[in-house]
Design a protein around this motif. Structure first.
Motif, PDB file in Angstrom:
ATOM      1  N   ALA A  45       0.824  -1.204   0.000  1.00 44.08           N
ATOM      2  CA  ALA A  45       0.000   0.000   0.000  1.00 44.08           C
ATOM      3  C   ALA A  45       0.858   1.255   0.000  1.00 44.08           C
ATOM      4  CB  ALA A  45      -0.928   0.009   1.209  1.00 44.08           C
ATOM      5  N   VAL A  46       0.361   2.303  -0.655  1.00 44.44           N
ATOM      6  CA  VAL A  46       1.008   3.618  -0.646  1.00 44.44           C
ATOM      7  C   VAL A  46       0.036   4.580   0.036  1.00 44.44           C
ATOM      8  CG1 VAL A  46       1.962   5.492  -2.037  1.00 44.44           C
ATOM      9  CG2 VAL A  46       2.247   3.117  -2.782  1.00 44.44           C
ATOM     10  N   PRO A  47       0.365   5.062   1.223  1.00 44.53           N
ATOM     11  CA  PRO A  47      -0.563   5.930   1.956  1.00 44.53           C
ATOM     12  C   PRO A  47      -1.064   7.105   1.119  1.00 44.53           C
ATOM     13  CG  PRO A  47       1.322   5.346   3.331  1.00 44.53           C
ATOM     14  CD  PRO A  47       1.623   4.846   1.950  1.00 44.53           C
ATOM     15  N   GLU A  48      -2.378   7.327   1.194  1.00 38.49           N
ATOM     16  CA  GLU A  48      -3.062   8.419   0.510  1.00 38.49           C
ATOM     17  C   GLU A  48      -3.023   8.294  -1.012  1.00 38.49           C
ATOM     18  OE1 GLU A  48      -1.647  12.172   1.887  1.00 38.49           O
ATOM     19  OE2 GLU A  48      -2.033  11.733   4.009  1.00 38.49           O
ATOM     20  N   VAL A  49      -2.528   7.151  -1.517  1.00 42.21           N
ATOM     21  CA  VAL A  49      -2.489   6.933  -2.966  1.00 42.21           C
ATOM     22  C   VAL A  49      -3.252   5.667  -3.342  1.00 42.21           C
ATOM     23  CG1 VAL A  49      -1.016   6.509  -4.982  1.00 42.21           C
ATOM     24  CG2 VAL A  49      -0.306   8.144  -3.222  1.00 42.21           C
ATOM     25  N   ALA A  50      -2.919   4.556  -2.691  1.00 42.46           N
ATOM     26  CA  ALA A  50      -3.558   3.277  -3.021  1.00 42.46           C
ATOM     27  C   ALA A  50      -3.566   2.373  -1.803  1.00 42.46           C
ATOM     28  CB  ALA A  50      -2.820   2.596  -4.173  1.00 42.46           C
ATOM     29  N   ASP A  51      -4.720   1.705  -1.569  1.00 39.93           N
ATOM     30  CA  ASP A  51      -4.789   0.756  -0.465  1.00 39.93           C
ATOM     31  C   ASP A  51      -4.206  -0.585  -0.894  1.00 39.93           C
ATOM     32  OD1 ASP A  51      -6.689  -0.437  -2.093  1.00 39.93           O
ATOM     33  OD2 ASP A  51      -8.402   0.196  -0.882  1.00 39.93           O
ATOM     34  N   ARG A  52      -4.237  -1.574  -0.003  1.00 38.88           N
ATOM     35  CA  ARG A  52      -3.592  -2.859  -0.286  1.00 38.88           C
ATOM     36  C   ARG A  52      -4.269  -3.599  -1.435  1.00 38.88           C
ATOM     37  NH1 ARG A  52      -3.721  -3.048   5.628  1.00 38.88           N
ATOM     38  NH2 ARG A  52      -1.677  -2.322   6.345  1.00 38.88           N
ATOM     39  N   LYS A  53      -5.579  -3.469  -1.547  1.00 37.57           N
ATOM     40  CA  LYS A  53      -6.287  -4.168  -2.630  1.00 37.57           C
ATOM     41  C   LYS A  53      -5.854  -3.629  -3.986  1.00 37.57           C
ATOM     42  CE  LYS A  53     -10.491  -5.384  -0.065  1.00 37.57           C
ATOM     43  NZ  LYS A  53     -11.964  -5.249  -0.005  1.00 37.57           N
ATOM     44  N   GLU A  54      -5.834  -2.323  -4.114  1.00 34.93           N
ATOM     45  CA  GLU A  54      -5.438  -1.729  -5.393  1.00 34.93           C
ATOM     46  C   GLU A  54      -3.981  -2.047  -5.695  1.00 34.93           C
ATOM     47  OE1 GLU A  54      -5.356   2.585  -7.740  1.00 34.93           O
ATOM     48  OE2 GLU A  54      -5.996   2.479  -5.640  1.00 34.93           O
ATOM     49  N   ALA A  55      -3.132  -1.973  -4.676  1.00 31.80           N
ATOM     50  CA  ALA A  55      -1.706  -2.261  -4.880  1.00 31.80           C
ATOM     51  C   ALA A  55      -1.492  -3.710  -5.303  1.00 31.80           C
ATOM     52  CB  ALA A  55      -0.928  -1.954  -3.610  1.00 31.80           C
ATOM     53  N   ALA A  56      -2.203  -4.642  -4.679  1.00 33.55           N
ATOM     54  CA  ALA A  56      -2.055  -6.056  -5.038  1.00 33.55           C
ATOM     55  C   ALA A  56      -2.525  -6.308  -6.463  1.00 33.55           C
ATOM     56  CB  ALA A  56      -2.840  -6.925  -4.058  1.00 33.55           C
ATOM     57  N   LYS A  57      -3.594  -5.625  -6.868  1.00 30.66           N
ATOM     58  CA  LYS A  57      -4.087  -5.778  -8.235  1.00 30.66           C
ATOM     59  C   LYS A  57      -3.074  -5.234  -9.238  1.00 30.66           C
ATOM     60  CE  LYS A  57      -7.094  -6.801 -11.381  1.00 30.66           C
ATOM     61  NZ  LYS A  57      -7.316  -8.232 -11.722  1.00 30.66           N
ATOM     62  N   VAL A  58      -2.494  -4.078  -8.933  1.00 30.42           N
ATOM     63  CA  VAL A  58      -1.479  -3.501  -9.815  1.00 30.42           C
ATOM     64  C   VAL A  58      -0.271  -4.435  -9.902  1.00 30.42           C
ATOM     65  CG1 VAL A  58       0.225  -1.644  -9.997  1.00 30.42           C
ATOM     66  CG2 VAL A  58      -2.170  -1.097  -9.559  1.00 30.42           C
ATOM     67  N   CYS A  59       0.128  -4.994  -8.776  1.00 27.10           N
ATOM     68  CA  CYS A  59       1.248  -5.941  -8.767  1.00 27.10           C
ATOM     69  C   CYS A  59       0.954  -7.128  -9.677  1.00 27.10           C
ATOM     70  CB  CYS A  59       1.508  -6.411  -7.336  1.00 27.10           C
ATOM     71  SG  CYS A  59       2.868  -7.594  -7.181  1.00 27.10           S
ATOM     72  N   GLN A  60      -0.251  -7.652  -9.576  1.00 27.36           N
ATOM     73  CA  GLN A  60      -0.653  -8.798 -10.393  1.00 27.36           C
ATOM     74  C   GLN A  60      -0.608  -8.460 -11.880  1.00 27.36           C
ATOM     75  OE1 GLN A  60      -4.890 -10.087 -10.242  1.00 27.36           O
ATOM     76  NE2 GLN A  60      -4.077 -12.024  -9.497  1.00 27.36           N
ATOM     77  N   GLU A  61      -1.167  -7.306 -12.248  1.00 32.60           N
ATOM     78  CA  GLU A  61      -1.203  -6.921 -13.660  1.00 32.60           C
ATOM     79  C   GLU A  61       0.194  -6.582 -14.180  1.00 32.60           C
ATOM     80  OE1 GLU A  61      -3.626  -7.251 -15.643  1.00 32.60           O
ATOM     81  OE2 GLU A  61      -5.097  -7.803 -14.113  1.00 32.60           O
ATOM     82  N   LEU A  62       1.005  -5.957 -13.343  1.00 33.90           N
ATOM     83  CA  LEU A  62       2.362  -5.607 -13.760  1.00 33.90           C
ATOM     84  C   LEU A  62       3.187  -6.858 -14.030  1.00 33.90           C
ATOM     85  CD1 LEU A  62       4.277  -3.186 -14.191  1.00 33.90           C
ATOM     86  CD2 LEU A  62       4.994  -3.449 -11.809  1.00 33.90           C
ATOM     87  N   LEU A  63       3.048  -7.860 -13.156  1.00 35.58           N
ATOM     88  CA  LEU A  63       3.778  -9.113 -13.361  1.00 35.58           C
ATOM     89  C   LEU A  63       3.322  -9.812 -14.636  1.00 35.58           C
ATOM     90  CD1 LEU A  63       3.936 -10.574  -9.736  1.00 35.58           C
ATOM     91  CD2 LEU A  63       5.854  -9.780 -11.116  1.00 35.58           C
ATOM     92  N   LYS A  64       2.022  -9.824 -14.872  1.00 39.59           N
ATOM     93  CA  LYS A  64       1.512 -10.436 -16.102  1.00 39.59           C
ATOM     94  C   LYS A  64       2.105  -9.748 -17.325  1.00 39.59           C
ATOM     95  CE  LYS A  64      -3.052 -12.017 -14.510  1.00 39.59           C
ATOM     96  NZ  LYS A  64      -4.511 -11.812 -14.686  1.00 39.59           N
ATOM     97  N   HIS A  65       2.186  -8.437 -17.261  1.00 41.61           N
ATOM     98  CA  HIS A  65       2.667  -7.686 -18.421  1.00 41.61           C
ATOM     99  C   HIS A  65       4.146  -7.939 -18.678  1.00 41.61           C
ATOM    100  CE1 HIS A  65       3.073  -4.362 -21.264  1.00 41.61           C
ATOM    101  NE2 HIS A  65       4.191  -4.062 -20.614  1.00 41.61           N
ATOM    102  N   VAL A  66       4.985  -7.763 -17.676  1.00 34.51           N
ATOM    103  CA  VAL A  66       6.426  -7.876 -17.918  1.00 34.51           C
ATOM    104  C   VAL A  66       6.837  -9.312 -18.199  1.00 34.51           C
ATOM    105  CG1 VAL A  66       6.964  -5.811 -16.589  1.00 34.51           C
ATOM    106  CG2 VAL A  66       6.983  -8.037 -15.444  1.00 34.51           C
ATOM    107  N   TYR A  67       6.106 -10.285 -17.651  1.00 35.83           N
ATOM    108  CA  TYR A  67       6.468 -11.683 -17.873  1.00 35.83           C
ATOM    109  C   TYR A  67       5.928 -12.245 -19.178  1.00 35.83           C
ATOM    110  CZ  TYR A  67       9.287 -12.919 -13.895  1.00 35.83           C
ATOM    111  OH  TYR A  67      10.334 -13.022 -13.015  1.00 35.83           O
TER     112      TYR A  67
END
Length: 635
Positions: free
Chosen positions: A519-541
């Motif tokens: 999570a990034v305080p005042e930017v994204a909670d853990r759910k949004e961050a985990a989703k971004v992590c998932q999509e980022l990994l899919k993209h780069v891999y």
């Protein structure tokens, strides 16, 4: 064996026989599969896709093995998914003496013979629900029902999302389950999605986001999983890393507690990729033995899993004593001298190869000259054994002079990484020095010269093989190591196939959530961050052999230029990076780099939406078990 031990063994065998007969009576089929022999089942029905632990000895050995780490869980609450015949459940219950033990068993056929006796025990801490705890389509809300039902579980006030305890290990709860259970209603419509890895992925996501039973803290999980998932969950070497395996390790430490078949045998490699040098595996095992001694863990003699022939290997000592990223420059002048020495060696190496490999007059002495030059100049002598162990069958490398040239090129690559580590150390110590920019250009220039030598020396297949070997060596010497198995806290125990009913091979996985907070305080909670992590990994891999710069720029214009400076580890060779980020492949990125990219991406004002990321990634984005080797990656 003493009389008492023999008596216990006979009693255990008798109970196992009784248990298997009861399971056979309940579900049909036979308890033993016999190759080539057709045996008529007792009923018209079959056991179906299920497997039960029926060996008391296996349960006892596993619990005793894990005892040091299970000690804090005594008196905890247990959530138990698909307990089935309840042998494993009751054995763990006897050891931990939990205050509450919830059996989430949706199959009513288990109730009368196995679950009801436990519930009717005086003062029983067991509870039972027909709600499923692992479903191919929908089960998430079942945990909310369970956790808020005081008749099933002690209700605990939910902690605030900002409470630091939610990102700490919660030893007041333990989660156990069996994923080899399929019913007609649980079958997926999509044939390319595997149920067991999907559930493990869900559980990792829950750990990252503090959802379902992870909402008041991080809960350890012990899962019985079909052994065929081993090659999906674990990466044997760097080229076997996928977005799925990396995603799992971002949220949890995944360790094999016990299994039937060693990973080295169940996973021989993919395509043309060679297996990893056995010396690296042996060195990792020696380090694991030290960790086990510190933890007070010891493998029972009858449970030793033999993964490779026991043979002496002098290369193991070299690997154990090597620090590829050792820093020896502590001043600008020392760094300048080291860079000059590397430049001088590259010049000598270039002249030698030009003279030896192109001069026909030296045909009779080329092999000996190459051997002498390698013996005098190779610094990282483990390259000799690594090449010999893995590529001795390559025709292009059977000739001594070409084999020695390959060793010299590998050694040059490792020298370059060590030089970059020293540059990072000095740059951190003297960030304002006016000489840094010039030294950086010189270090990158030597790397480009070594790349040119590498490209001109061998054909594409040999270059690909050498790149794989170098990736394995450098990943092993990265701190923390890139391959999770290299940092495993203990070795797996050996299971025998007849300890399950039916005889279907399972393995026990220990998933311990990591305290990482995306999570990034005042930017994204853990759910949004985990989703971004998932999509980022899919993209780069999509292209794991491609460099980080190209992959990020494919995601969005100028992404690499903006994001990489926000993640210092990417350009710090001491932490697994490269001075030139264009020389760092996706599959060599560490967890620290991925976490840094996720947070940088969340803070980036030009970041695309999750939908745009998904579209950029497309389909076939490195799901469970998919091989994602996209071809050559010259070192």
């Amino acid at each position: 064996m003493s009389v008492s031990s023999a008596t216990r063994a006979l009693t255990s065998a008798a109970r196992k026989q009784t248990l298997t007969e009861l399971l056979t009576d309940t579900f049909g089929g036979t308890s033993v599969r016999r190759s080539g022999v057709k045996k008529k089942p007792l009923h018209d029905k079959r056991p179906g896709r299920r497997a039960e632990v029926v060996s008391e000895a296996l349960c006892d050995d596993v619990i005793n093995y894990l005892a040091p780490s299970l000690e804090p869980y005594k008196g905890c609450t247990i959530i138990d998914v698909h307990p089935g015949a309840c042998l494993w459940s009751s054995k763990l219950h006897q050891y931990l003496k939990p205050k509450h033990h919830l059996l989430m068993e949706p199959d009513n056929r288990y109730y009368e013979p196995f679950i009801k006796p436990l519930l009717e025990t005086p003062g029983s801490a067991y509870r039972h629900t027909l709600l499923t705890g692992a479903h191919a389509n929908a089960y998430w809300d079942n945990y909310r029902q369970v956790l808020d039902d005081s008749s099933l579980m002690p209700v605990r006030p939910q902690l605030d999302v900002d409470d630091p305890r939610v990102r700490q290990i919660d030893t007041s709860m333990l989660f156990i389950g069996n994923l080899w259970r399929h019913y007609e209603s649980l079958r997926l419509q999509a044939g390319n999605v595997k149920y067991e890895p999907l559930i493990l992925q869900h559980m990792t996501y829950a750990a990252l986001t503090n959802e379902i039973f992870q909402r008041n803290g991080l809960v350890r999980m012990l899962w019985w999983v079909p052994e065929k998932c081993k090659q999906i969950v674990f990466s044997e070497h760097v080229r076997a890393r996928t977005s799925y395996t990396v995603g799992l390790t971002m949220g949890t430490s995944v360790n094999e507690v016990a299994g039937v078949t060693p990973l080295e045998k169940i996973y021989p490699g993919r395509g043309k990729m060679p297996k990893r040098d056995e010396s690296l595996d042996a060195a990792a095992s020696l380090t694991v033995a030290e960790r086990m001694a510190d933890l007070g863990m010891q493998v029972p003699p009858a449970r030793q899993m033999f993964t490779s022939p026991d043979k002496p290997d002098s290369n193991v000592k070299r690997i154990m004593g090597r620090d590829l990223r050792r820093v020896y420059c502590y001043s600008i002048d020392a760094l300048g001298d080291a860079v000059a020495n590397l430049e001088s060696y590259v010049e000598i190496f270039t002249n030698f190869t030009a003279r030896i490999y192109k001069d026909s007059k030296l045909a009779d002495t080329k092999n000996e000259l190459a051997r002498q030059f390698a013996k005098e100049h190779v610094r990282y002598d483990e390259c000799f054994a690594s090449l010999e162990n893995r590529v001795s069958s390559r025709n292009a490398l059977l000739t001594p002079m070409y084999k020695y040239r390959a060793v010299l090129l590998m050694d040059l690559h490792l020298r370059q990484i060590n030089m970059e580590a020293n540059f990072s150390a000095v740059a951190e110590r003297y960030p304002e020095s006016s000489r840094l920019a010039g030294l950086r250009k010189r270090v990158i220039s030597t790397d480009k010269r070594s790349q040119a030598l590498f490209a001109a020396s061998h054909d594409i297949d040999v270059r690909r093989t050498l790149s794989t070997l170098l990736d394995d060596i450098t990943s092993f010497h990265t701190s923390p190591q890139v391959i999770p198995r290299d940092v495993r806290p203990y070795e797996p125990l050996q299971i025998h196939a007849d300890e399950f009913w039916p005889n279907y091979n399972l393995m026990l996985l220990d998933l311990v959530p990591k305290t990482r907070d995306l999570a990034v305080p005042e930017v994204a909670d853990r759910k949004e961050a985990a989703k971004v992590c998932q999509e980022l990994l899919k993209h780069v891999y999509l292209t794991p052999a491609q460099d980080v710069v190209v992959c990020l720029d494919r995601l969005a214009p100028n992404a690499a230029k903006d994001l990489i400076p926000m993640v210092p580890a990417i350009t710090d060779a001491r932490r697994g990076g490269r001075l030139d980020p264009g020389r760092l492949s996706v599959r060599m990125m560490t967890e620290e780099m991925i976490e840094g990219l996720v947070k940088a991406f969340l803070e980036w004002p030009f970041r695309p939406s999750n939908v745009e990321m998904a579209l950029a990634g497309g389909e076939g984005t490195g799901g469970p078990g998919k091989s994602e080797d996209d071809g050559d990656n010259d070192t």
